[in-house]
Scaffold this active site. Sequence first.
Site, short mmCIF file in Angstrom:
data_model
loop_
_atom_site.label_atom_id
_atom_site.label_comp_id
_atom_site.label_asym_id
_atom_site.label_seq_id
_atom_site.Cartn_x
_atom_site.Cartn_y
_atom_site.Cartn_z
N TYR A 51 0.82 -1.22 0.00
CA TYR A 51 0.00 0.00 0.00
C TYR A 51 0.86 1.27 0.00
CZ TYR A 51 -4.48 -2.45 0.64
OH TYR A 51 -5.61 -3.23 0.45
N PHE A 59 -6.30 7.82 5.58
CA PHE A 59 -6.79 6.47 5.92
C PHE A 59 -5.66 5.43 5.97
CE2 PHE A 59 -7.13 7.01 1.29
CZ PHE A 59 -6.51 5.87 0.81
N ARG A 87 -11.59 -6.29 -11.46
CA ARG A 87 -12.04 -4.99 -10.91
C ARG A 87 -13.54 -4.79 -11.13
NH1 ARG A 87 -8.48 -1.77 -7.75
NH2 ARG A 87 -9.76 -0.03 -8.40
N THR A 93 -14.55 1.21 -5.22
CA THR A 93 -13.85 1.16 -3.93
C THR A 93 -14.79 1.34 -2.75
OG1 THR A 93 -11.89 2.06 -5.01
CG2 THR A 93 -11.95 2.19 -2.61
N ARG A 104 -18.38 -5.91 -3.67
CA ARG A 104 -18.46 -4.84 -2.68
C ARG A 104 -19.89 -4.30 -2.54
NH1 ARG A 104 -12.88 -1.80 -4.65
NH2 ARG A 104 -11.44 -2.78 -3.17
N GLU A 128 2.53 -6.63 -7.66
CA GLU A 128 1.82 -7.22 -6.52
C GLU A 128 1.87 -8.75 -6.56
OE1 GLU A 128 -2.07 -5.43 -6.65
OE2 GLU A 128 -1.31 -3.47 -6.03
#
Length: 151
Positions: A51, A59, A87, A93, A104, A128
């Site tokens: 991250y 945050f 995605r 998000t 989500r 990643e």
Amino acid sequence: MTTEQTLVLVKPDGVQRGLAGKIISRLESTGLKIVGMKLMQISDELAATHYGEHKGKPFYEGLVGFITSSPVIAICLEGPDAISTTRKIMGATNPADSAPGTIRGDYGVDMGRNLIHGSANEDDAVREVSLFFSDAELLSYKRATEPWIVE
Ligand code: IDP
Ligand code: MG
């Protein structure tokens, strides 16, 4: 269509809430292939690297605290347009903005508990996947269904 690999994390909330199977099933149902998968506890160091782009944001501390708080399931998915397809199935998000039918949108209500990570673009995906998986943990194999999934 380009064959891509992407990194997915079922985040600690997904594992704790018993939603890992449902989340993985939705991704698996697309036809994308699981080429790596493991339950793991993310270290502070790995979280900071993963991250890094968010360091300094309001945050950030909460995000790193959350992602290291309990095990995650790390998955490498492979297939045509794996990054954008993943995605799309994840949703936006913020679960409040995620369409119904997305992971989500269907299972989340809070930006800080949005259940799943998916690499954002090709550069991130390459970085990643290699951050979370060694070469030996990524398997190359054929499925008998492949001609039924890709023309
Ligand atoms: P993404 O996960 O959809 O790629 P990013 O912008 O890369 O979204 O943010 C990484 C993660 O940080 C998000 O999935 C979410 O968990 C968390 N996050 C992003 N923005 C906020 C925020 O404003 N408040 C709380 N958490 C946030
Ligand atoms: Mg992101």
